[in-house]
Design a protein around this motif. Structure first.
Motif, short mmCIF file in Angstrom:
data_model
loop_
_atom_site.label_atom_id
_atom_site.label_comp_id
_atom_site.label_asym_id
_atom_site.label_seq_id
_atom_site.Cartn_x
_atom_site.Cartn_y
_atom_site.Cartn_z
N TYR A 10 0.73 39.59 -42.77
CA TYR A 10 0.97 40.97 -43.22
C TYR A 10 1.69 41.82 -42.17
O TYR A 10 1.90 43.01 -42.39
N GLY A 11 2.03 41.21 -41.04
CA GLY A 11 2.82 41.88 -40.03
C GLY A 11 2.07 42.97 -39.28
O GLY A 11 0.86 43.14 -39.43
N LEU A 12 2.83 43.70 -38.46
CA LEU A 12 2.24 44.81 -37.72
C LEU A 12 1.69 45.88 -38.66
O LEU A 12 0.72 46.56 -38.33
N GLY B 241 5.93 39.52 -37.13
CA GLY B 241 6.91 40.59 -37.08
C GLY B 241 6.37 41.90 -37.63
O GLY B 241 5.19 42.23 -37.47
N ILE B 242 7.22 42.64 -38.32
CA ILE B 242 6.84 43.96 -38.83
C ILE B 242 6.10 43.87 -40.17
O ILE B 242 5.07 44.51 -40.37
#
Length: 399
Positions: free
Chosen positions: A285-287, A254-255
């Motif tokens: 760590y996401g996007l 995800g983010i």
């Protein structure tokens, strides 16, 4: 310690980016190594972390030592190293190493230290220096294609032919980088088109030979074809297991990600600590983490271009481009593979993925770039000293 930092020269931004990437690498390597420990049954997570730390320490030792070498020394070193590299490639290919029935003649084992060494990574750095030296030699001269066959293209194709049977992706990247360097060095485009045609012809002959004699290069060509087919037409072929798990990891992130060390797909994704470590980074760590890593590689690219542009000699410019661009190019390919923008290649993420040879050769290339930037800074300091000198004082001193 203060004296040590005083001896560190060259572009400080490059030092900073390399240090940040290396420090960050401990988190994903430690997390992803659990796959090797609990799934494969290889060592311990602490053991893999300590090994990675030792490799990075040695790598930074390489950077420090190489960045002290004057740039023009690399011309002669490339001439000495090229025959050595060719012999190492022949020896590596002649081993006939196989893993699960597939040709994997990429490594030689160093008997004293117990590490494996991938000779193609050394060959790529040496070859780029060699090509930069030759392009500098023929600069501002009328280029004759026939005269450049033996000194330029023969070594290039020998290296590629010796790497190709076991590692197509590395051979393709080296070929592309050589063509790019030659284009930037002023080599005529019409000749480069002929070289591209020759390369395609030789690759076709190799594939036909491998198909006609399957035992000569077990499974390699079939692996290439299946990867390309699954990339271009996934509906008609079985989805690649690695890509499928990588996309699940990225989608899960995800983010903001699931958190450091909390990756689930690291237990299912093969090569999670090397070839597909970027997918684990995005999952944890996401996007935000994924884009941050991309930003630092692009920053490294920007500083490499700055160093090349600031170099006063043609050789330094071509040298920096030749050894610096492949680092960023390899990183972008690794990230593109993880998000299925590129077929699976087996290229590691420089300075972050676990693995000895790739870290050392990346550090060697960075040391060369820093050597060139150090020379640029010294020339600027000398120029500024001359500008600050009073002409009357100089004249009176001469009198």
């Amino acid at each position: 310690m203060v004296d040590f930092f005083k001896n560190i020269k060259g572009d400080k931004a490059i030092w900073g980016v390399v240090a940040l990437l290396a420090l960050f690498s401990f988190l994903p390597v430690y997390s992803a190594s659990s796959n090797l420990v609990y799934v494969v049954g290889n060592g311990t997570t602490v053991g893999h972390l300590l090994k990675h730390a030792m490799l990075l320490i040695l790598g930074f030792g390489v950077i420090y030592g190489v960045h002290k070498i004057p740039t023009h020394f690399f011309k002669g070193l490339s001439l000495i190293a090229m025959p050595v590299v060719l012999l190492l490639l022949v020896y590596t290919l002649a081993q006939g190493t196989t893993i699960e029935g597939a040709n994997a003649s990429r490594w030689i084992r160093l008997p004293l230290v117990g590490f494996t060494f991938q000779t193609s990574t050394l060959a790529s750095v040496v070859l780029m220096i060699y090509v930069a030296r030759y392009l500098t030699k023929i600069k501002d001269k009328e280029i004759n294609f026939k005269e450049s066959i033996l000194p330029l293209w023969l070594p290039v194709f020998l290296v590629l032919i010796l790497i190709l049977p076991a590692n197509f992706s590395t051979a393709a990247i080296i070929f592309f980088m050589v063509l790019l360097l030659c284009f930037m060095g002023g080599y005529p485009m019409r000749y480069l088109m002929g070289i591209i045609g020759t390369g395609i012809l030789l690759l076709t002959l190799f594939v036909l030979l491998a198909k006609a004699v399957p035992d000569l290069f077990p499974n390699r060509v079939d692996t290439w074809i299946s990867r390309v087919e699954s990339f271009w037409d996934p509906e008609d072929t079985e989805a690649d297991y690695q890509i499928e798990k990588a996309k699940i990891a990225i989608a899960t992130g995800g983010i903001v990600g699931s958190g450091a060390g909390k990756s689930v797909m690291k237990n299912f994704l093969p090569q999670s600590s090397s070839d597909f470590i970027y997918a684990i980074i995005v999952e944890e760590y996401g996007l935000i983490g994924g884009f941050a890593i991309m930003f630092f590689y692009l920053l490294l690219l920007f500083r490499i271009v700055v160093v090349a542009n600031g170099s006063s000699s043609v050789f330094s410019k071509l040298l920096v481009v030749g050894v610096g661009l492949p680092i960023v190019f390899q990183a972008l390919i690794n990230m593109a593979v993880a998000v299925e923008l590129f077929p699976v290649t087996g290229q590691t993420l420089p300075l972050i993925s676990s693995g000895g040879t790739s870290i050392w050769m990346t550090c060697l290339a960075i040391g060369i770039v820093l050597s060139a930037s150090n020379k640029n800074m010294e020339e600027e300091e000398n120029a500024s000293e001359l500008d600050d000198t009073n002409p009357l004082e100089v004249l009176s001193g001469q009198l």
